[in-house]
Write a protein that holds these residues in place. Structure first.
Motif, short mmCIF file in Angstrom:
data_model
loop_
_atom_site.label_atom_id
_atom_site.label_comp_id
_atom_site.label_asym_id
_atom_site.label_seq_id
_atom_site.Cartn_x
_atom_site.Cartn_y
_atom_site.Cartn_z
N LEU A 28 0.81 -1.21 0.00
CA LEU A 28 0.00 0.00 0.00
C LEU A 28 0.85 1.28 0.00
CD1 LEU A 28 -2.66 -1.11 2.65
CD2 LEU A 28 -2.92 -1.09 0.15
N TYR A 29 0.47 2.18 -0.87
CA TYR A 29 1.07 3.51 -0.95
C TYR A 29 -0.05 4.54 -1.04
CZ TYR A 29 5.77 1.67 -2.04
OH TYR A 29 6.99 1.03 -1.98
N ILE A 30 0.27 5.77 -0.64
CA ILE A 30 -0.65 6.89 -0.80
C ILE A 30 -0.02 7.90 -1.75
CG2 ILE A 30 -1.66 8.91 0.37
CD1 ILE A 30 -2.04 7.16 2.84
N GLY A 31 -0.83 8.42 -2.67
CA GLY A 31 -0.40 9.51 -3.53
C GLY A 31 -1.18 10.77 -3.21
N LYS B 262 3.32 1.68 3.06
CA LYS B 262 4.76 1.68 2.77
C LYS B 262 5.30 3.11 2.70
CE LYS B 262 8.54 -0.56 1.31
NZ LYS B 262 9.25 -1.56 2.12
N ALA B 263 4.60 3.99 1.99
CA ALA B 263 5.07 5.37 1.85
C ALA B 263 3.99 6.23 1.24
CB ALA B 263 6.34 5.45 1.00
N ILE B 264 4.16 7.52 1.41
CA ILE B 264 3.35 8.54 0.75
C ILE B 264 4.20 9.19 -0.34
CG2 ILE B 264 2.29 10.83 1.03
CD1 ILE B 264 1.60 9.99 3.92
N ASN C 284 8.51 4.86 11.99
CA ASN C 284 9.27 3.62 12.12
C ASN C 284 10.46 3.57 11.18
OD1 ASN C 284 7.47 2.57 14.08
ND2 ASN C 284 6.03 2.02 12.46
N GLY C 285 10.98 4.72 10.85
CA GLY C 285 12.12 4.76 9.94
C GLY C 285 11.69 4.36 8.53
N LEU C 286 12.53 3.65 7.84
CA LEU C 286 12.25 3.26 6.47
C LEU C 286 11.74 1.83 6.38
CD1 LEU C 286 15.33 4.85 4.65
CD2 LEU C 286 13.01 5.73 4.79
N SER C 287 11.39 1.22 7.49
CA SER C 287 10.95 -0.16 7.44
C SER C 287 9.58 -0.27 6.82
CB SER C 287 10.90 -0.73 8.87
OG SER C 287 9.98 -0.02 9.66
#
Length: 371
Positions: A4-7, A92-94, A368-371
């Motif tokens: 999962l990612y957000i844009g 996972k990331a934005i 949580n850092g880059l995990s």
């Protein structure tokens, strides 16, 4: 297993924030949820003011606006997650585009500037945030725009035919997809001047379905004057922005047409956008069999009729090939964030003119850092 990612995206129309939650499991692209958060009117006015060409800007005003937009982007991401019940630690990331306030990529010291502090997004959401996508491409000799053609190629290409994908925001850009590497560039004004002129004469933000434009008469002399601009004679790679095709640019063009009814100017501006998009397609994709539209312009039925009349090929929404036209750019910046975290380039050299493919953006670790 979900990936999962957000844009997060706010375009040159400066209307609000598009937020898309995207699942890339199995290398497929699935939109899980979408959220739109309009800008408060006062903030929109502040963005418009700071984005004016040759505008002197106080650093204090710039810093406050950067922080405020970053906070709103973070809140938009949280509102999106609240709709789904999915926790932040599952993301996972934005990928945050930010809000463009100046785009001037030409020359040895060319630059582009998107604001919306990614530190605040990462802090408010707790999610690792990737932002500032465009400047690395410029550092590599590119235009920094458009970036969405790489995503268009990944999701919309059909090697058996030539397709064009047109994103119509404040500025319009096209992607040409065939059996060769994709090309794309900014064609010029999309909705930007149409919206601006409508706002000068109505209380709303845009011309619903292009009805006001459809009520007017196209003035051929004004249309020729609008199209007489060096930008349209430039060969790609090229990109532009609302600081070029601005209210001041329009004022210069219409100063000898002050007796025209306002609706006739609107009709001519709509034809101007349709013609410059169509001219680009006919020149650079003469074999195109289909054109798909995304962005806010997909809802301007009058503009789409003009495009279809110019091109004489089917013109349809990207919904017909699987992606709602309002969702394309938010999904694209989720995709670009994923490219970055996977150590993959996000630019296309044929599109931006960069010397080489490069990994785009800066990474701002989450809780949580880059995990």
């Amino acid at each position: 297993m979900a990936e999962l990612y957000i844009g997060l995206m706010s375009g040159t129309s400066i209307d609000g924030i598009d937020a898309g939650l995207v699942d890339f499991a199995g290398n497929k692209i699935t939109l899980v949820e979408f959220h739109y958060q309009p800008f408060p009117p006062a903030l929109r006015q502040s963005i418009q003011a700071i984005s004016q060409a040759n505008q002197a800007v106080r650093l204090l005003d710039y810093g406050h606006l950067d922080s405020q937009i970053g906070r709103l982007f973070g809140e938009a991401a949280n509102a999106l997650l609240k709709k789904t019940g999915i926790p932040a630690n599952a993301i996972k990331a934005i990928g945050s585009h930010g809000q463009t306030v100046c785009h001037a990529p030409d020359g040895s010291d060319g630059f582009t500037l998107q604001i919306g502090d990614p530190n605040r997004i990462a802090e408010i959401t707790g999610i690792t945030t990737v932002a500032d996508f465009r400047r690395r491409d410029i550092a590599a000799g590119g235009q920094g725009a458009p970036l969405v053609p790489a995503f268009h190629q990944a999701v919309f290409a059909d090697p058996s035919q030539t397709r064009t994908v047109v994103n119509i925001g404040g500025i319009a850009n096209i992607t040409i997809l065939d059996d060769k590497p994709a090309i794309g560039f900014d064609t010029g004004p999309g909705n930007g001047l149409i919206d601006y002129w409508y706002q000068q004469h109505h209380s709303g933000m845009f011309d619903p379905s292009g009805e006001w434009a459809a009520s007017g008469r196209i003035d051929q002399e004004l249309l020729a004057a609008l199209k007489d601009d060096p930008y349209f004679r430039l060969a790609p790679p090229k990109s532009t922005g609302k600081e070029y095709f601005s209210a001041a640019w329009l004022a210069r063009k219409i100063e000898t047409f002050e007796n025209l009814p306002a609706q006739d100017i609107q009709a001519t501006l709509c034809q101007f956008s349709a013609d410059t998009i169509s001219d680009a397609i006919r020149q650079h994709a003469p074999g195109a069999t289909q054109t798909f539209i995304c962005g806010g312009g997909a809802h301007n039925r009058h503009l789409l009729r003009l495009l279809a009349g110019n091109l004489r090929i089917p013109v349809a929404s990207t919904a017909e090939i699987g992606v709602d036209p309002d969702h394309v750019e938010a999904i694209a910046f989720a995709w670009l964030a994923r490219q970055t975290l996977n150590g993959l380039p996000g630019n296309l050299c044929n599109v931006t003119g960069a010397r080489a493919p490069v990994i785009l953006g800066g990474i701002y670790p989450g809780r949580n850092g880059l995990s």
